[in-house]
Design a protein around this motif. Structure first.
Motif, mmCIF file in Angstrom:
data_model
loop_
_atom_site.group_PDB
_atom_site.id
_atom_site.type_symbol
_atom_site.label_atom_id
_atom_site.label_comp_id
_atom_site.label_asym_id
_atom_site.label_seq_id
_atom_site.Cartn_x
_atom_site.Cartn_y
_atom_site.Cartn_z
ATOM 1 N N GLU A 101 0.818 -1.215 0.000
ATOM 2 C CA GLU A 101 0.000 0.000 0.000
ATOM 3 C C GLU A 101 0.852 1.266 0.000
ATOM 4 O OE1 GLU A 101 -2.287 -0.452 3.561
ATOM 5 O OE2 GLU A 101 -3.409 -2.163 2.794
ATOM 6 N N MET A 102 2.175 1.112 -0.120
ATOM 7 C CA MET A 102 3.079 2.258 0.045
ATOM 8 C C MET A 102 3.620 2.814 -1.265
ATOM 9 S SD MET A 102 5.518 1.392 3.252
ATOM 10 C CE MET A 102 4.888 1.077 4.874
ATOM 11 N N ARG A 103 3.738 4.139 -1.280
ATOM 12 C CA ARG A 103 4.495 4.857 -2.309
ATOM 13 C C ARG A 103 5.915 4.966 -1.769
ATOM 14 N NH1 ARG A 103 2.756 10.592 -4.853
ATOM 15 N NH2 ARG A 103 1.660 9.192 -6.260
ATOM 16 N N VAL A 104 6.889 4.485 -2.542
ATOM 17 C CA VAL A 104 8.270 4.394 -2.082
ATOM 18 C C VAL A 104 9.183 5.264 -2.940
ATOM 19 C CG1 VAL A 104 10.195 2.818 -1.620
ATOM 20 C CG2 VAL A 104 7.839 2.048 -1.236
ATOM 21 N N ARG A 112 15.064 -1.839 -9.952
ATOM 22 C CA ARG A 112 14.548 -2.816 -8.978
ATOM 23 C C ARG A 112 13.275 -2.281 -8.309
ATOM 24 N NH1 ARG A 112 18.535 -4.117 -11.413
ATOM 25 N NH2 ARG A 112 16.789 -4.496 -12.797
ATOM 26 N N LEU A 113 13.247 -0.976 -8.024
ATOM 27 C CA LEU A 113 12.050 -0.370 -7.424
ATOM 28 C C LEU A 113 10.862 -0.492 -8.375
ATOM 29 C CD1 LEU A 113 11.148 1.201 -4.863
ATOM 30 C CD2 LEU A 113 11.520 3.288 -6.181
ATOM 31 N N HIS A 114 11.096 -0.246 -9.663
ATOM 32 C CA HIS A 114 10.024 -0.379 -10.656
ATOM 33 C C HIS A 114 9.533 -1.824 -10.748
ATOM 34 C CE1 HIS A 114 11.598 3.477 -12.782
ATOM 35 N NE2 HIS A 114 10.830 3.754 -11.742
ATOM 36 N N GLU A 115 10.454 -2.781 -10.623
ATOM 37 C CA GLU A 115 10.065 -4.190 -10.634
ATOM 38 C C GLU A 115 9.189 -4.531 -9.429
ATOM 39 O OE1 GLU A 115 13.817 -6.223 -10.817
ATOM 40 O OE2 GLU A 115 14.148 -5.622 -12.909
ATOM 41 N N LEU A 116 9.543 -3.993 -8.260
ATOM 42 C CA LEU A 116 8.733 -4.235 -7.063
ATOM 43 C C LEU A 116 7.323 -3.674 -7.227
ATOM 44 C CD1 LEU A 116 11.346 -3.515 -4.249
ATOM 45 C CD2 LEU A 116 10.418 -5.750 -4.931
ATOM 46 N N PHE A 130 4.508 -5.695 -5.016
ATOM 47 C CA PHE A 130 5.144 -5.766 -3.709
ATOM 48 C C PHE A 130 5.036 -4.426 -2.988
ATOM 49 C CE2 PHE A 130 8.731 -5.951 -0.733
ATOM 50 C CZ PHE A 130 8.538 -7.202 -0.183
ATOM 51 N N ILE A 131 5.136 -3.320 -3.759
ATOM 52 C CA ILE A 131 4.845 -1.974 -3.270
ATOM 53 C C ILE A 131 3.738 -1.406 -4.148
ATOM 54 C CG2 ILE A 131 7.180 -1.558 -2.383
ATOM 55 C CD1 ILE A 131 7.664 0.225 -4.886
ATOM 56 N N LYS A 132 3.046 -0.402 -3.664
ATOM 57 C CA LYS A 132 1.961 0.202 -4.445
ATOM 58 C C LYS A 132 2.516 0.896 -5.686
ATOM 59 C CE LYS A 132 -1.677 3.662 -4.170
ATOM 60 N NZ LYS A 132 -2.287 4.705 -3.336
ATOM 61 N N GLU A 133 3.545 1.749 -5.465
ATOM 62 C CA GLU A 133 4.107 2.504 -6.586
ATOM 63 C C GLU A 133 5.402 3.174 -6.151
ATOM 64 O OE1 GLU A 133 1.273 5.555 -7.580
ATOM 65 O OE2 GLU A 133 1.167 6.261 -5.518
#
Length: 150
Positions: free
Chosen positions: A32-35, A95-99, A104-107
């Motif tokens: 549910e997180m924006r990272v 890697r963040l874009h892949e998550l 795994f993450i919201k966006e």
């Protein structure tokens, strides 16, 4: 400001004693997180002004849409060659874009932040640079930040 010395360890730069980190409790699941990414590795767009290798306390904004081919490192505290061959080694944007794609993450956040760590005016980082970046992250409704060193 004090200096801690351990026998057998030496540094050519002044290493200040820094205050304890302040942590914010996690209130939602990663999915549910924006990272956002933040890095002290000296990453920036190739079109940006390079960091001043003698203690720069400014930061650069890196749009989430930037590709690794558009990014580079300018940092005086380590050999930038390998990082410039693979930006993801210091700034794992792919890697963040892949998550995000895997759920795994919201966006990923619309903007990420980079500065040059490794010395410099610690008061400026604490009193100016850090709060400016934190303000922008709050404005962008970022829930979590992955911080990489330089």
């Amino acid at each position: 400001m004090g200096l801690t010395v351990f026998e057998g360890l030496q540094s050519e730069i002044f290493v200040p004693i820094t205050p304890k980190s302040v942590f914010t409790p996690v209130k939602k699941e990663l999915k549910e997180m924006r990272v956002a990414l933040a890095t002290a590795a000296g990453v920036h767009l190739k079109t940006d002004k390079r960091f001043n290798l003698a203690g720069d306390t400014t930061f650069r904004e890196v749009p989430d849409t930037a590709t690794v081919d558009e990014l580079m490192v300018s940092h005086g505290g380590y050999d930038n060659a390998d990082a410039n061959r693979d930006i993801n080694s210091m700034f794992p944007i792919d890697r963040l874009h892949e998550l995000a794609a895997e759920g795994f993450i919201k966006e990923s956040a619309p903007v990420h932040y980079a500065f040059m760590g490794g010395g410099g005016d610690q008061d400026a980082f604490h009193d100016v640079t850090g709060p400016e970046i934190a303000k922008k992250l709050l404005e962008e409704e970022v829930d979590a930040v992955v911080l990489t060193a330089g």
